[in-house]
Design a protein around this motif. Structure first.
Motif, short mmCIF file in Angstrom:
data_model
loop_
_atom_site.label_atom_id
_atom_site.label_comp_id
_atom_site.label_asym_id
_atom_site.label_seq_id
_atom_site.Cartn_x
_atom_site.Cartn_y
_atom_site.Cartn_z
N ASP A 3 -21.93 -10.08 11.39
CA ASP A 3 -22.57 -10.80 10.30
C ASP A 3 -23.54 -11.82 10.89
OD1 ASP A 3 -23.31 -12.11 8.03
OD2 ASP A 3 -21.31 -12.82 7.51
N THR A 4 -24.80 -11.41 11.00
CA THR A 4 -25.80 -12.29 11.62
C THR A 4 -26.15 -13.47 10.71
OG1 THR A 4 -27.61 -10.92 10.81
CG2 THR A 4 -26.80 -10.47 13.04
N SER A 5 -26.00 -13.32 9.40
CA SER A 5 -26.33 -14.43 8.51
C SER A 5 -25.37 -15.61 8.73
CB SER A 5 -26.34 -14.00 7.05
OG SER A 5 -25.07 -13.56 6.65
N ALA A 6 -24.08 -15.31 8.97
CA ALA A 6 -23.11 -16.38 9.26
C ALA A 6 -23.44 -17.05 10.59
CB ALA A 6 -21.70 -15.84 9.26
N LEU A 7 -23.80 -16.25 11.57
CA LEU A 7 -24.18 -16.81 12.88
C LEU A 7 -25.45 -17.64 12.76
CD1 LEU A 7 -23.47 -13.80 15.28
CD2 LEU A 7 -22.20 -15.94 15.09
N ASP A 8 -26.41 -17.16 11.98
CA ASP A 8 -27.64 -17.92 11.78
C ASP A 8 -27.36 -19.25 11.09
OD1 ASP A 8 -29.09 -15.88 12.96
OD2 ASP A 8 -29.81 -15.03 11.05
N ALA A 9 -26.48 -19.24 10.10
CA ALA A 9 -26.12 -20.47 9.39
C ALA A 9 -25.46 -21.46 10.33
CB ALA A 9 -25.22 -20.15 8.20
N GLN A 10 -24.56 -20.97 11.18
CA GLN A 10 -23.87 -21.85 12.14
C GLN A 10 -24.86 -22.41 13.16
OE1 GLN A 10 -21.02 -22.81 11.36
NE2 GLN A 10 -20.09 -23.69 13.14
N GLN A 11 -25.79 -21.58 13.62
CA GLN A 11 -26.80 -22.04 14.57
C GLN A 11 -27.71 -23.07 13.93
OE1 GLN A 11 -27.00 -21.27 17.96
NE2 GLN A 11 -28.41 -23.00 17.88
N SER A 12 -28.05 -22.85 12.66
CA SER A 12 -28.89 -23.80 11.93
C SER A 12 -28.18 -25.14 11.80
CB SER A 12 -29.22 -23.21 10.55
OG SER A 12 -29.97 -24.13 9.81
N LYS A 13 -26.88 -25.10 11.51
CA LYS A 13 -26.09 -26.33 11.39
C LYS A 13 -26.03 -27.05 12.74
CE LYS A 13 -22.46 -25.87 9.07
NZ LYS A 13 -21.14 -25.34 8.77
N LEU A 14 -25.79 -26.30 13.81
CA LEU A 14 -25.75 -26.88 15.14
C LEU A 14 -27.09 -27.54 15.47
CD1 LEU A 14 -24.53 -27.41 17.93
CD2 LEU A 14 -25.22 -25.09 18.58
N ASN A 15 -28.19 -26.87 15.16
CA ASN A 15 -29.51 -27.44 15.43
C ASN A 15 -29.71 -28.75 14.66
OD1 ASN A 15 -30.10 -25.31 17.12
ND2 ASN A 15 -31.25 -24.17 15.59
N ALA A 16 -29.27 -28.79 13.39
CA ALA A 16 -29.40 -30.01 12.59
C ALA A 16 -28.57 -31.14 13.19
CB ALA A 16 -29.00 -29.73 11.15
N VAL A 17 -27.34 -30.82 13.61
CA VAL A 17 -26.47 -31.83 14.23
C VAL A 17 -27.12 -32.38 15.50
CG1 VAL A 17 -24.27 -32.15 15.44
CG2 VAL A 17 -24.32 -30.97 13.24
N LEU A 18 -27.62 -31.49 16.34
CA LEU A 18 -28.25 -31.93 17.58
C LEU A 18 -29.51 -32.75 17.32
CD1 LEU A 18 -27.83 -28.68 19.71
CD2 LEU A 18 -26.55 -30.82 19.93
N LYS A 19 -30.29 -32.36 16.33
CA LYS A 19 -31.52 -33.10 16.00
C LYS A 19 -31.20 -34.53 15.58
CE LYS A 19 -35.74 -32.83 13.34
NZ LYS A 19 -36.53 -32.09 12.38
N LEU A 20 -30.07 -34.73 14.94
CA LEU A 20 -29.66 -36.07 14.51
C LEU A 20 -28.91 -36.83 15.61
CD1 LEU A 20 -28.53 -35.35 10.85
CD2 LEU A 20 -30.66 -36.43 11.61
N GLY A 21 -28.80 -36.23 16.80
CA GLY A 21 -28.12 -36.90 17.90
C GLY A 21 -26.63 -36.68 17.92
N GLY A 22 -26.15 -35.71 17.15
CA GLY A 22 -24.73 -35.43 17.09
C GLY A 22 -24.24 -34.58 18.24
N ASP A 23 -22.95 -34.29 18.23
CA ASP A 23 -22.28 -33.57 19.30
C ASP A 23 -21.74 -32.24 18.76
OD1 ASP A 23 -20.27 -32.67 21.16
OD2 ASP A 23 -20.10 -34.72 21.90
N PRO A 24 -21.96 -31.14 19.48
CA PRO A 24 -21.43 -29.85 19.03
C PRO A 24 -19.91 -29.86 18.85
CG PRO A 24 -22.98 -29.52 20.83
CD PRO A 24 -22.77 -31.01 20.69
N ALA A 25 -19.20 -30.74 19.54
CA ALA A 25 -17.74 -30.82 19.39
C ALA A 25 -17.34 -31.22 17.97
CB ALA A 25 -17.16 -31.82 20.39
N ASP A 26 -18.29 -31.79 17.22
CA ASP A 26 -18.00 -32.24 15.86
C ASP A 26 -18.32 -31.20 14.79
OD1 ASP A 26 -17.09 -34.76 16.68
OD2 ASP A 26 -19.14 -35.51 16.78
N LEU A 27 -18.68 -29.98 15.19
CA LEU A 27 -19.02 -28.96 14.19
C LEU A 27 -17.92 -28.73 13.15
CD1 LEU A 27 -21.12 -26.30 16.10
CD2 LEU A 27 -21.86 -27.80 14.25
N PRO A 28 -16.63 -28.77 13.49
CA PRO A 28 -15.62 -28.63 12.44
C PRO A 28 -15.69 -29.73 11.38
CG PRO A 28 -14.65 -28.20 14.58
CD PRO A 28 -16.03 -28.75 14.83
#
Length: 145
Positions: A3-28
């Protein structure tokens, strides 16, 4: 094929978190926000809660799990911002940035919304309210209870 759409959504969320200075460990945490749930990182040995993702100061990181939190807290301190320090905030002044002491123990920095600024008081009871941020992330803000 996966399911590439789910992977794309997760990658998009990760990119937004990183852009705001967040940490990937906080994705949950951000996944929880997306479904209206405030999450904290908790030690399963001593039950101490942490934000952001961390390791227990007594028991390390092996017993750490993400758990649903109450979303309740008290206003520890705040400031009313009358100047926009970034262009995206220009139309939002004045706004309130507060430090919320969560019921479970950690402190969380957030906006206090839907509240007359004159009624703000240190110690007042607050509740998380999820809001869509311009980054595309769902973020917790706090309202008076």
């Amino acid at each position: 094929m996966g399911d590439t759409s789910a992977l794309d959504a997760q990658q998009s969320k990760l990119n937004a978190v990183l852009k705001l200075g967040g940490d990937p460990a906080d994705l949950p945490f951000w996944d929880g926000c997306e479904v209206g749930q405030f999450m904290l990182h908790r030690c399963n040995v001593c039950q101490r809660a942490y934000w952001p993702a961390s390791r227990c100061i007594e028991h390390g990181d092996e017993s750490m799990v993400w758990v649903a939190a109450s979303g309740r807290g008290t206003l520890h301190t705040y400031t009313i911002m009358h100047r926009a320090y970034i262009p995206s905030m220009k139309d939002k002044v004045p706004f309130v940035v507060g430090v919320v002491e969560l019921e479970e123990g950690p402190f969380y920095h957030s906006n206090i919304i839907d509240c007359d600024h004159d009624s703000l008081r240190v110690g007042m009871k607050l509740m998380a309210k999820m809001a869509l941020h311009e980054s595309g992330l769902t973020v917790p803000m706090f309202v008076a209870v």
